[in-house]
Design an enzyme around this catalytic site. Structure first.
Site, short mmCIF file in Angstrom:
data_model
loop_
_atom_site.label_atom_id
_atom_site.label_comp_id
_atom_site.label_asym_id
_atom_site.label_seq_id
_atom_site.Cartn_x
_atom_site.Cartn_y
_atom_site.Cartn_z
N ASP A 1 -0.43 8.13 9.93
CA ASP A 1 -0.82 7.20 10.51
C ASP A 1 0.45 6.21 11.13
OD1 ASP A 1 -0.14 5.83 8.24
OD2 ASP A 1 -2.04 4.55 7.98
N GLY B 1 -1.71 -3.96 1.27
CA GLY B 1 -1.92 -5.14 2.13
C GLY B 1 -1.09 -6.47 1.68
N SER C 1 0.71 -1.22 -0.07
CA SER C 1 -0.03 -0.13 -0.02
C SER C 1 0.74 1.36 -0.25
CB SER C 1 -0.85 -0.02 1.21
OG SER C 1 -0.11 -0.01 2.34
N HIS D 1 1.78 5.06 6.68
CA HIS D 1 1.61 5.74 5.16
C HIS D 1 2.05 6.99 5.07
CE1 HIS D 1 -1.25 2.05 5.84
NE2 HIS D 1 -0.86 1.71 4.37
#
Length: 243
Positions: A216, A96, A67, A219
Site C-alpha cells: 500500500d 496509528g 503500525s 506498510h
C-alpha cells in the site's frame, strides 16, 4: 487597614492569575507532537497487552513505533522469528501512533521495570499527514521520545531509524519525513544514541517504491521486513554486544 489588605489580596490574586494564564498559554503553545495523549478502543487494549509482556521481564531488545513496527507480528512474523526470536525482543508498536501517543505510553508502563540492551525507534510518519505537523514539530516529537527513553532506560542504547519512505514516488510528504529524520539524526552521539537511514534499501534506483516492498506504499511486505532486518542487523548486533 482592611482596605489595604483587600488591595494587597487583589494584587496577589492578579499575580497568581497572571502566572496561571502564562503557564496555560505556554502549554497551549506546545505542538501536538509533544503533548502525551492516550488512545482508546483496540489501541488501548494493545497498550495493555504490551504492558503485560513488559511485566514478565526478560527483555533485551525493544522496537518502538507505529503500525509499521506492529507489523512485525503480521507480514514480518517469520523475519522476526529469524532475527529476533532468540534475542528476548519485544514489539512496542501500535498502529496509528504518533509521537504524542508514544510519549504517553512511555509514561504509562511500556518500559517500566526493564533494562533492555537496545531500543530501536522508528516513528513520525503519521504526524506527517497533510498539514498536521511541520518538519520541526515532528523532529521535536522524535527528540522528546529519545529523551524519555534515555531517562527511563539509562543503560539502554537507542537506535533511531529515519522515517521510511512512503508513496510510490518522491513527494512533499516523503520530503517532510526526510527532513524530520535529518533533525533526529543530530541526536546521535554514537555513544548512547545512534542513527541509521535505510530508506534507500526499499527504493529502486530512480527512487520509486514498489508494491512488492510496500503493497500500500506504506506498510511492508514480508520481503520489506527482510530488507529492514538485514539492513540494521550489523548495527543491532554491535549495539547488543553479540558475538
Amino acid at each position: 487597614m482592611n482596605r489595604l489588605n483587600n488591595v494587597r489580596a487583589a494584587m496577589v490574586f492578579g499575580i497568581v492569575c497572571g502566572i496561571l494564564a502564562a503557564t496555560s498559554n505556554a502549554a497551549d503553545e506546545l505542538p501536538s507532537t509533544l503533548k502525551p495523549v492516550p488512545r482508546e478502543g483496540r489501541h488501548a487494549a494493545r497498550h495493555e497487552k504490551i504492558n503485560e509482556r513488559i511485566k514478565q521481564g526478560n527483555v533485551d531488545l525493544i522496537f518502538v513505533g507505529d503500525s509499521i513496527t506492529q507489523g512485525w507480528e503480521g507480514n514480518g512474523k517469520d523475519v522476526w522469528a529469524k532475527y529476533y526470536g532468540e534475542r528476548n525482543a519485544t514489539n512496542l508498536g501500535i498502529g496509528g501512533d504518533r509521537t504524542q501517543h508514544v510519549l504517553w505510553r512511555l509514561e504509562h508502563g511500556n518500559v517500566d521495570g526493564i533494562a533492555p540492551k537496545l531500543a530501536v525507534l522508528m516513528i513520525g510518519t503519521n504526524n506527517s499527514n497533510r498539514d498536521d505537523n511541520t518538519v520541526e514539530e515532528i523532529g521535536a516529537g522524535i527528540k522528546a521520545i529519545v529523551e524519555s527513553l534515555r531517562e527511563k532506560l539509562p543503560q539502554t542504547k537507542v537506535l533511531i531509524l529515519a522515517v521510511f519512505p512512503r508513496g510510490p514516488k518522491p513527494s512533499p510528504q516523503r520530503e517532510k519525513n526526510a527532513k524530520a529524520s535529518e533533525i533526529a539524526s543530530k541526536l546521535a552521539d554514537d555513544k548512547n544514541v545512534f542513527y541509521l537511514d535505510i530508506g534507500d534499501e526499499f527504493l529502486t534506483d530512480d527512487g520509486e517504491l514498489t508494491k512488492e516492498i510496500m503493497p500500500d506504499y506504506l506498510h511492508l511486505s514480508p520481503k520489506g521486513y527482510e530488507i529492514w532486518a538485514a539492513a540494521i542487523e550489523p548495527k543491532v548486533a554491535e549495539l547488543m554486544g553479540d558475538k
